[in-house]
Design an enzyme around this catalytic site. Structure first.
Site, mmCIF file in Angstrom:
data_model
loop_
_atom_site.group_PDB
_atom_site.id
_atom_site.type_symbol
_atom_site.label_atom_id
_atom_site.label_comp_id
_atom_site.label_asym_id
_atom_site.label_seq_id
_atom_site.Cartn_x
_atom_site.Cartn_y
_atom_site.Cartn_z
ATOM 1 N N LYS A 119 -7.210 1.621 -2.317
ATOM 2 C CA LYS A 119 -6.832 1.119 -1.174
ATOM 3 C C LYS A 119 -6.802 2.371 -0.062
ATOM 4 O O LYS A 119 -7.162 2.220 1.099
ATOM 5 C CB LYS A 119 -5.174 0.642 -1.235
ATOM 6 C CG LYS A 119 -4.905 0.055 0.190
ATOM 7 C CD LYS A 119 -5.645 -0.857 0.920
ATOM 8 C CE LYS A 119 -5.132 -1.148 2.173
ATOM 9 N NZ LYS A 119 -3.815 -1.858 2.229
ATOM 10 N N SER A 132 0.806 -1.207 0.033
ATOM 11 C CA SER A 132 0.144 -0.085 0.094
ATOM 12 C C SER A 132 0.952 1.326 0.054
ATOM 13 O O SER A 132 1.475 1.644 0.895
ATOM 14 C CB SER A 132 -0.930 0.164 1.299
ATOM 15 O OG SER A 132 -1.884 -1.135 1.187
#
Length: 292
Positions: free
Chosen positions: A172, A97
């Protein structure tokens, strides 16, 4: 011949993900800063290489699962990085991420060498990684997404191509906004119940059957009741993700007033030495902040 898979980054999430790829029958080459995790995977049937470039040279598809943007930049594009070992026609999948802008820059560098790249961050925590039930949010081309389908199927259950390069990372960021804000709301609700002299466990049970019900109330709500905050996803990593959310909001002029409060809570928890707790441990920070 099936694709040979490289996997770099065997942390809380990466190690069980790599194990699931082995269990699915993939030929796997691994590398990590944690030698113990590498030894475990080698004992389970993987092979290992000394650096990211060597992993990429031995692989048709190279996956990274790393903590933060600088880690990904170094492993993918730095000295002895994946970009030095990846061959034309191979595929890179970054499941970390990180910042969407950095993702697009790295993907462009690979594209110049004839190497496709997908950004495919995940949600579901350690449990989802172990059980192969992760939600996977993917940015990149349709062709690359189709090529990675069997890999994603071995790792998750909810797999969605969002759009072009960087789109997975944007998704995300949206996920982390919702998750953090919901954890904070659940913590506030359960603490309010406790301090009102009401059984918080029964409040949680009632809320689970109504419109307030959520996976976070189910799983993290129970963690809060038990005061059990062994990390599935660490507060310090959610704080890192919060910075990505904040930067994206600033860049797009998007107001995020509720999340700003939660980001401050995450930072206070890190400053208090609680960064290694599970992010449901925001309950601890809320207790500390509002101690009567």
């Amino acid at each position: 011949m099936p694709d040979r898979i490289g996997f770099i980054g065997l942390g809380i999430m990466g190690k069980p993900m790599a194990r699931n790829l082995l269990a699915a029958g993939f030929d796997l080459t691994v590398h990590s800063r944690s030698p113990g995790a590498v030894d475990e995977l080698v004992a389970a049937g993987a092979t290992s290489e000394s650096d990211p470039a060597a992993v990429a040279s031995a692989s048709d598809i190279t996956i990274t699962m790393l903590p933060d943007t600088p880690d990904v930049e170094g492993v993918l594009a730095g000295s002895r990085g994946v970009i030095e070992g990846a061959t034309r026609g191979s595929l890179v999948i970054d499941m970390s991420s990180i910042d969407p802008g950095a993702t697009r820059t790295i993907a462009a560098a690979f594209d110049e060498r004839g190497v496709a790249m997908l950004d495919a961050p995940v949600s579901g925590g350690e449990r989802g990684a172990i059980d192969a039930t992760l939600s996977i949010m993917v940015g990149g081309t349709d062709d690359a997404f189709r090529r990675a389908a069997a890999i994603f199927d071995a790792l998750g259950k909810n797999i969605v191509r969002i759009g072009p390069s960087g789109a997975g990372q944007v998704a995300k960021a949206c996920n982390q906004l919702v998750v953090a804000a919901t954890i904070e709301a659940v913590a506030e609700a359960l603490l309010l119940a406790e301090r009102s002299g009401v059984d918080a466990a029964r409040v949680r049970e009632a809320l689970l059957g109504g419109f307030a019900g959520s996976k976070i109330l189910e799983v993290h709500g129970q963690r809060m009741l038990d005061r059990s905050f062994a990390p599935g996803f660490r507060i310090r990593l959610h704080r890192k993700d919060a910075r990505i959310v904040e930067e994206a909001a600033t860049a797009t002029g998007t107001p995020i007033p509720s999340f700003t409060v939660v980001a401050e809570q995450l930072q206070r928890a890190v400053d208090a030495g609680d960064g290694e707790l599970d992010h449901s441990g925001l309950f601890v920070e809320l207790e500390r902040l509002t101690s009567p």
